[in-house]
Scaffold this motif. Structure first.
Motif, mmCIF file in Angstrom:
data_model
loop_
_atom_site.group_PDB
_atom_site.id
_atom_site.type_symbol
_atom_site.label_atom_id
_atom_site.label_comp_id
_atom_site.label_asym_id
_atom_site.label_seq_id
_atom_site.Cartn_x
_atom_site.Cartn_y
_atom_site.Cartn_z
ATOM 1 N N LEU A 128 23.346 -33.219 36.153
ATOM 2 C CA LEU A 128 21.941 -33.541 36.424
ATOM 3 C C LEU A 128 21.791 -35.013 36.783
ATOM 4 C CD1 LEU A 128 20.211 -31.501 33.566
ATOM 5 C CD2 LEU A 128 20.341 -30.904 35.995
ATOM 6 N N ALA A 129 22.517 -35.881 36.076
ATOM 7 C CA ALA A 129 22.454 -37.305 36.381
ATOM 8 C C ALA A 129 22.980 -37.575 37.793
ATOM 9 C CB ALA A 129 23.249 -38.097 35.346
ATOM 10 N N ALA A 130 24.086 -36.945 38.151
ATOM 11 C CA ALA A 130 24.656 -37.138 39.489
ATOM 12 C C ALA A 130 23.712 -36.636 40.575
ATOM 13 C CB ALA A 130 26.001 -36.422 39.587
ATOM 14 N N ALA A 131 22.909 -35.626 40.239
ATOM 15 C CA ALA A 131 21.960 -35.057 41.211
ATOM 16 C C ALA A 131 20.672 -35.860 41.298
ATOM 17 C CB ALA A 131 21.650 -33.612 40.849
ATOM 18 N N GLY A 132 20.500 -36.836 40.393
ATOM 19 C CA GLY A 132 19.342 -37.716 40.525
ATOM 20 C C GLY A 132 18.474 -37.892 39.306
ATOM 21 N N LEU A 133 18.701 -37.131 38.219
ATOM 22 C CA LEU A 133 17.884 -37.320 37.017
ATOM 23 C C LEU A 133 18.260 -38.649 36.383
ATOM 24 C CD1 LEU A 133 15.758 -36.099 35.088
ATOM 25 C CD2 LEU A 133 17.677 -35.178 33.758
ATOM 26 N N SER A 134 17.313 -39.577 36.360
ATOM 27 C CA SER A 134 17.618 -40.952 35.970
ATOM 28 C C SER A 134 17.248 -41.286 34.538
ATOM 29 C CB SER A 134 16.875 -41.930 36.894
ATOM 30 O OG SER A 134 17.073 -41.609 38.246
ATOM 31 N N ILE A 135 16.127 -40.741 34.061
ATOM 32 C CA ILE A 135 15.609 -41.151 32.760
ATOM 33 C C ILE A 135 14.896 -39.985 32.087
ATOM 34 C CG2 ILE A 135 13.505 -42.090 33.831
ATOM 35 C CD1 ILE A 135 13.448 -44.179 31.561
ATOM 36 N N ALA A 136 15.063 -39.879 30.778
ATOM 37 C CA ALA A 136 14.385 -38.856 29.981
ATOM 38 C C ALA A 136 13.553 -39.543 28.911
ATOM 39 C CB ALA A 136 15.400 -37.917 29.337
ATOM 40 N N TYR A 137 12.307 -39.117 28.794
ATOM 41 C CA TYR A 137 11.396 -39.647 27.775
ATOM 42 C C TYR A 137 11.443 -38.718 26.562
ATOM 43 C CZ TYR A 137 9.485 -42.529 31.533
ATOM 44 O OH TYR A 137 9.330 -43.423 32.561
ATOM 45 N N VAL A 138 11.933 -39.228 25.455
ATOM 46 C CA VAL A 138 12.124 -38.430 24.248
ATOM 47 C C VAL A 138 11.096 -38.845 23.203
ATOM 48 C CG1 VAL A 138 13.726 -37.745 22.434
ATOM 49 C CG2 VAL A 138 14.582 -38.207 24.746
ATOM 50 N N GLY A 139 10.176 -37.946 22.893
ATOM 51 C CA GLY A 139 9.192 -38.213 21.844
ATOM 52 C C GLY A 139 9.811 -37.962 20.483
ATOM 53 N N ALA A 140 10.531 -38.942 19.975
ATOM 54 C CA ALA A 140 11.139 -38.795 18.645
ATOM 55 C C ALA A 140 10.054 -38.755 17.580
ATOM 56 C CB ALA A 140 12.108 -39.943 18.382
ATOM 57 N N GLU A 141 9.006 -39.552 17.770
ATOM 58 C CA GLU A 141 7.842 -39.682 16.880
ATOM 59 C C GLU A 141 8.205 -40.375 15.575
ATOM 60 O OE1 GLU A 141 6.173 -38.844 19.180
ATOM 61 O OE2 GLU A 141 6.765 -36.902 19.977
ATOM 62 N N SER A 142 9.300 -39.968 14.941
ATOM 63 C CA SER A 142 9.750 -40.574 13.678
ATOM 64 C C SER A 142 11.227 -40.283 13.499
ATOM 65 C CB SER A 142 8.957 -40.019 12.488
ATOM 66 O OG SER A 142 9.417 -40.586 11.257
ATOM 67 N N GLY A 143 11.876 -41.130 12.733
ATOM 68 C CA GLY A 143 13.242 -40.849 12.336
ATOM 69 C C GLY A 143 13.338 -40.314 10.925
ATOM 70 N N ASP A 144 12.187 -40.058 10.317
ATOM 71 C CA ASP A 144 12.162 -39.605 8.921
ATOM 72 C C ASP A 144 11.950 -38.098 8.857
ATOM 73 O OD1 ASP A 144 11.899 -40.493 5.953
ATOM 74 O OD2 ASP A 144 10.242 -39.106 6.279
ATOM 75 N N ASP A 145 12.848 -37.407 8.168
ATOM 76 C CA ASP A 145 12.787 -35.946 8.151
ATOM 77 C C ASP A 145 11.530 -35.413 7.477
ATOM 78 O OD1 ASP A 145 15.126 -35.723 9.550
ATOM 79 O OD2 ASP A 145 16.378 -35.272 7.806
ATOM 80 N N GLU A 146 11.035 -36.097 6.429
ATOM 81 C CA GLU A 146 9.831 -35.593 5.762
ATOM 82 C C GLU A 146 8.606 -35.744 6.663
ATOM 83 O OE1 GLU A 146 7.208 -35.898 1.637
ATOM 84 O OE2 GLU A 146 9.127 -36.978 1.792
ATOM 85 N N VAL A 147 8.495 -36.874 7.345
ATOM 86 C CA VAL A 147 7.391 -37.050 8.292
ATOM 87 C C VAL A 147 7.446 -35.977 9.377
ATOM 88 C CG1 VAL A 147 6.375 -38.567 10.035
ATOM 89 C CG2 VAL A 147 7.164 -39.525 7.866
ATOM 90 N N LEU A 148 8.635 -35.747 9.926
ATOM 91 C CA LEU A 148 8.792 -34.748 10.989
ATOM 92 C C LEU A 148 8.400 -33.352 10.506
ATOM 93 C CD1 LEU A 148 12.176 -36.007 12.467
ATOM 94 C CD2 LEU A 148 9.921 -36.178 13.544
ATOM 95 N N GLU A 149 8.758 -33.040 9.263
ATOM 96 C CA GLU A 149 8.387 -31.729 8.715
ATOM 97 C C GLU A 149 6.888 -31.623 8.512
ATOM 98 O OE1 GLU A 149 9.446 -28.808 4.913
ATOM 99 O OE2 GLU A 149 10.341 -30.811 5.056
ATOM 100 N N ARG A 150 6.270 -32.690 8.034
ATOM 101 C CA ARG A 150 4.824 -32.661 7.767
ATOM 102 C C ARG A 150 4.012 -32.443 9.043
ATOM 103 N NH1 ARG A 150 2.850 -35.507 3.020
ATOM 104 N NH2 ARG A 150 4.488 -35.416 1.435
#
Length: 300
Positions: A128-150
């Motif tokens: 995909l990168a070779a075909a032109g996909l340059s950047i991906a926006y990743v909504g991590a939101e948090s690195g904390d598992d409890e926050v992510l679960e909530r």
């Protein structure tokens, strides 16, 4: 600047990252393939129910756009909520069509849910990168598992880290988004510390923070996080201080300039870490110098 009318079928509302303001928005899906995050109302309207667009429709949009505006388009953003949910073969077909019919394009971008990279190998992502996909926006939101679960994110520290590592190994730039205030006062400290830990572990090329805002109201959000309350302006600054202080990054561009932010921060980490911390600490010490309302509430 492109004319207002493009040969593309849009389903409102249409969203894209702030840095894609000058990009051609090319829908390859409608809606979000997860769409259970309680803080997000972007794709909850009935017309935004998730579906993959027919390949024939997407290719026709590319061809017709190229016939009319091909030389004027430099960037393309693949919409909606997570184009990378599509099979690699289909994505490659789309990227090859962009390269053929929109030859001036120099960057193709997409949102990316970590869960949807579990079915893709690093080898596929390199294609995909070779075909032109340059950047991906990743909504991590948090690195904390409890926050992510909530907030019903459907991800963990580990799943997000794995996806970011896959993208980095494949040569696709990563823009990671963290939501300031997502854990409320109860989980603010661990939200800041573990979000910094995620960034340190993956060293993304870009890092952004937005303030969690709930324009339609808090009912949906509180269905999974009933004890949450929004942080005050000062509490948001204190959380940002903890987050930035814990960052150990080498060459990551930080942008906290979304309309939701009370305090605009721009710099490169680690070179500008001390300056950014000084700005935050000045805002904590002198809240009267900060805006009375965030930019989104001031109509900016």
């Amino acid at each position: 600047m492109l004319p207002a009318i493009l040969p593309i079928r849009y389903v409102e509302p249409v969203y894209r990252p702030p840095s894609e303001a000058e990009s051609l928005i090319l829908p390859v899906t409608d809606g979000c393939s997860w769409n259970h995050c309680t803080f997000c109302e972007m794709y909850t309207a009935p017309q935004k129910r998730f579906r993959a667009r027919a390949e024939s429709e997407v290719l026709e949009s590319i061809v017709r756009t190229g016939e009319r505006f091909g030389d004027a388009i430099r960037r393309v953003f693949l919409a909606d909520g997570d184009a990378l949910v599509l099979p690699t073969r289909r994505l490659l077909t789309i990227l090859h069509a962009i390269r053929r019919h929109l030859p001036a394009v120099r960057r193709v971008a997409s949102y990316c849910l970590p869960r949807n990279l579990r079915r893709k190998s690093v080898s596929e992502l390199r294609e995909l990168a070779a075909a032109g996909l340059s950047i991906a926006y990743v909504g991590a939101e948090s690195g904390d598992d409890e926050v992510l679960e909530r907030v019903n994110k459907g991800e963990t520290f580990a799943s997000t880290r794995t996806a970011l590592d896959q993208l980095g190994e494949a040569g696709i730039k990563r823009s990671v988004m963290i939501l300031n205030g997502l854990g409320g006062p109860e989980l603010s400290l661990r939200h800041a510390e573990n979000s910094a830990r995620l960034a340190n572990a993956t060293q993304p090329e870009y890092l952004a923070t937005l303030v969690v805002t709930l324009p339609p109201g808090e009912e949906r959000f509180r269905s999974t996080f009933p004890t949450w309350r929004p942080l005050t302006q000062r509490e948001l600054f204190v959380e940002m201080e903890g987050f930035v202080a814990a960052l150990d990054l080498e060459r990551t561009v930080l942008r906290s300039d979304h309309a939701s932010n009370w305090l605009i921060l721009k710099g490169t980490l680690g070179a500008d870490k001390d300056r950014l911390l000084a700005q935050i600490r000045q805002a904590i010490a002198n809240p009267a110098g900060a805006p009375l309302r965030p930019a989104w509430a001031r109509g900016l």
